[in-house]
Design a protein around this motif. Structure first.
Motif, PDB file in Angstrom:
ATOM      1  N   TRP A 295     -10.076   0.238 -20.922  1.00 59.00           N
ATOM      2  CA  TRP A 295     -10.016   1.567 -20.976  1.00 59.00           C
ATOM      3  C   TRP A 295     -11.424   2.241 -19.789  1.00 59.00           C
ATOM      4  N   TYR A 296     -12.515   1.503 -19.773  1.00 60.83           N
ATOM      5  CA  TYR A 296     -13.185   2.370 -19.038  1.00 60.83           C
ATOM      6  C   TYR A 296     -12.355   2.274 -17.927  1.00 60.83           C
ATOM      7  N   VAL A 297     -11.453   1.512 -16.539  1.00 65.39           N
ATOM      8  CA  VAL A 297     -11.040   1.541 -15.877  1.00 65.39           C
ATOM      9  C   VAL A 297      -9.629   3.154 -16.129  1.00 65.39           C
ATOM     10  N   THR A 298      -9.585   3.035 -17.295  1.00 66.23           N
ATOM     11  CA  THR A 298      -8.407   3.525 -17.468  1.00 66.23           C
ATOM     12  C   THR A 298      -9.267   5.306 -16.823  1.00 66.23           C
ATOM     13  N   ARG A 299     -10.395   5.315 -17.730  1.00 63.38           N
ATOM     14  CA  ARG A 299     -10.987   7.081 -17.410  1.00 63.38           C
ATOM     15  C   ARG A 299     -11.600   7.164 -16.064  1.00 63.38           C
ATOM     16  N   SER A 300     -12.094   5.401 -15.250  1.00 61.96           N
ATOM     17  CA  SER A 300     -12.748   6.843 -14.203  1.00 61.96           C
ATOM     18  C   SER A 300     -11.608   6.302 -13.967  1.00 61.96           C
TER      19      SER A 300
ATOM     20  N   HIS B  71      -4.868   3.501 -12.548  1.00 63.69           N
ATOM     21  CA  HIS B  71      -4.722   4.396 -14.423  1.00 63.69           C
ATOM     22  C   HIS B  71      -3.828   3.750 -15.485  1.00 63.69           C
ATOM     23  N   VAL B  72      -2.298   4.558 -14.904  1.00 65.00           N
ATOM     24  CA  VAL B  72      -1.623   4.097 -15.855  1.00 65.00           C
ATOM     25  C   VAL B  72      -1.110   2.913 -16.514  1.00 65.00           C
ATOM     26  N   VAL B  73      -1.344   2.018 -15.485  1.00 69.10           N
ATOM     27  CA  VAL B  73      -0.870   0.615 -15.686  1.00 69.10           C
ATOM     28  C   VAL B  73      -2.410  -0.363 -16.708  1.00 69.10           C
ATOM     29  N   ALA B  74      -3.243   0.720 -16.236  1.00 67.17           N
ATOM     30  CA  ALA B  74      -4.244   0.724 -16.973  1.00 67.17           C
ATOM     31  C   ALA B  74      -4.218   0.571 -18.217  1.00 67.17           C
TER      32      ALA B  74
ATOM     33  N   GLY C 164     -18.436   2.540 -10.537  1.00 69.97           N
ATOM     34  CA  GLY C 164     -19.754   3.613 -10.624  1.00 69.97           C
ATOM     35  C   GLY C 164     -20.013   3.891 -12.263  1.00 69.97           C
ATOM     36  N   LEU C 165     -18.436   4.547 -12.241  1.00 71.03           N
ATOM     37  CA  LEU C 165     -17.966   4.776 -13.426  1.00 71.03           C
ATOM     38  C   LEU C 165     -18.182   4.058 -14.064  1.00 71.03           C
TER      39      LEU C 165
END
Ligand code: HEM
Lengths: 184, 233
Positions: free
Chosen positions: A6-11, A62-65, B71-72
């Motif tokens: 989720w964090y990777v999707t957002r970042s 982003h899409v894969v995550a 970082g994010l």
């Protein structure tokens, strides 16, 4: 609960959007010849292309995550078919359309010579609505869209692309008015 | 004529250093313009063109993007773990009777005590639904770290016939998606159990806990309404 996907999707979503905006800015600065003298035009063009390609890579991550996170409710249809999401359908649709737009723009940049200049330019300008849709997608779907940082930094990034866009449009308008036959 | 065929040939005349320097320069510039598959191309006029005029800046952009992503992600994890320290549910508001039949409605102000609301599901009373007054009851709002949960029940013929989630957390995509999945399961479990004894939906612990609290407060109110209306009659 492990939320790292989720964090990777957002970042990656945020980074991809900023890269798209930066690529637009570089492109419009280049085409409006507002690049100054310190750096060669080839540098600006190369950066413009590089930023666009990088935006595509980060969007793909982003899409894969998002797809891989079981809690985000993103299935294959949601990723590929506009309007197929079970909930928040409109927000997802903007993301899917923006993604397709980005793919088309990036993959027609390399074999530029295969197209007529006018056709290529029309296709390439799809990057503008694609970026706008990506921003709307982020505002409607993003978990961070209501945080103060997002609401300050996103408009700033958008402004950074709108300014060179304005320069380009202004330059075109000026050129048109000079080309027009002068009344005697 | 006597010629000496075995006499050594004269040494070669040395090349003029100026010419030699020119030749060296030419060789060096040739080597530089030889097309290489990775670093550049040669245009038809023979001039070498660099493929990536902004090679270093592009590498810097990649590095900055990766750093920003890391970082994010770390920041999101940090804010999430700070929020996670407040794991308990807080209950706000009270259960209210939305619609009750005339006899039950006559019971004055039946609602508030029903929410002597337990703040954790473990402490929630596990009354079954024996003797529930017909009507519609909105449970108290139980708020967990993701947002508020409020449940409404409809009682007919002394049985819970409908359960509706009036509020679920909508603050982020994850909560919306989790609630989309968990709510139908919780509703059908509550209907078949006729109580707040529902199993925790996997991956939706917070929602389940809050759901139980709100559901129990609505059931308690329906129960209290029965008691009060039978006392007044
Ligand atoms: C198939 C296409 C896409 C899908 C399925 C998708 C999926 C998602 C999902 C599930 C979220 C919510 C994550 C969350 O905040 O909880 C999201 C947010 C976001 N997306 Fe996309 N997306 C797509 C295309 C794009 C594109 C093309 C961009 C821009 C380049 C983009 C940029 C963003 C941004 C900036 C956010 C907000 C992140 C945040 O709030 O922290 N997305 N997307």
């Amino acid at each position: 609960m492990n939320n790292w996907l989720w964090y990777v999707t957002r970042s990656t979503g945020i980074v991809a959007t900023v890269l798209m905006l930066a690529s637009l800015a570089w492109g419009f600065l280049f085409s409006s010849r507002e690049t100054g003298t310190r750096l060669r035009p080839a540098w600006w063009l190369d950066m413009h292309r590089g930023l666009g390609g990088l935006a595509l890579v980060f969007t793909a991550v982003h899409v894969v995550a998002a797809f891989a996170d079981p809690d985000l409710g993103v299935d294959l249809a949601t990723v590929f078919v506009p309007g197929a999401a079970q909930s928040q359908t409109t927000a997802f649709t903007w993301g899917v359309v923006a993604f397709y737009g980005l793919v088309v723009v990036v993959f027609t940049s390399w074999p530029k010579m295969l197209f007529r200049r006018r056709t290529w330019r029309t296709v390439h300008l799809l990057s503008v609505p694609a970026t706008a849709l990506a921003c709307v997608h982020a505002y409607q779907l993003g978990s961070d869209a209501h945080t103060p940082a997002f609401n300050v930094l996103m408009p700033l990034a958008v402004g950074g692309a709108v300014y060179p866009f304005g320069l380009r449009v202004w330059g075109l308008a000026l050129a048109r008015s000079q080309e027009a036959p002068r009344k005697t | 004529m006597d010629t000496d065929l075995h006499s050594p040939s004269p040494p070669p005349t040395p090349i003029d250093p100026v010419v030699q320097a020119r030749l060296d320069r030419l060789a060096a510039s040739r080597a530089a313009t030889t097309p290489s598959t990775t670093s550049g191309t040669t245009s038809p006029n023979g001039r070498h063109r660099k493929r990536h005029a902004a090679k270093r800046s592009r590498a810097a952009a990649v590095l900055m993007s990766l750093t920003a992503t890391a970082g994010l992600s770390a920041y999101f994890q940090h804010t999430d773990s700070v929020g996670a320290s407040s794991t308990t549910n807080s209950v706000t508001g009270v259960a209210v009777a939305v619609a009750t039949p005339p006899a039950a409605a006559a019971a004055p102000n039946a609602s508030p005590s029903a929410t002597a609301a337990s703040t954790t599901p473990a402490a929630a009373s596990t009354n079954t639904t024996s003797a529930l007054a017909d009507g519609t009851y909105a449970g108290a709002t139980a708020t967990n770290k993701y947002g508020p949960v409020q449940v409404q029940i409809t009682v007919a013929g002394g049985k819970i016939t409908d359960v509706v989630a009036l509020q679920t957390p909508t603050g982020d995509r994850k909560s919306i998606s989790i609630n989309d999945r968990a709510t139908p399961t919780l509703v059908s479990e509550a209907l078949s159990a006729q109580s707040a004894n529902v199993d925790t939906v996997s991956g939706a612990t917070y929602t389940t806990d809050s759901y139980k609290i709100s559901l129990q407060s609505a059931i308690d109110l329906a129960h209290a309404t029965t008691v009060q209306s039978s006392a007044t009659s």
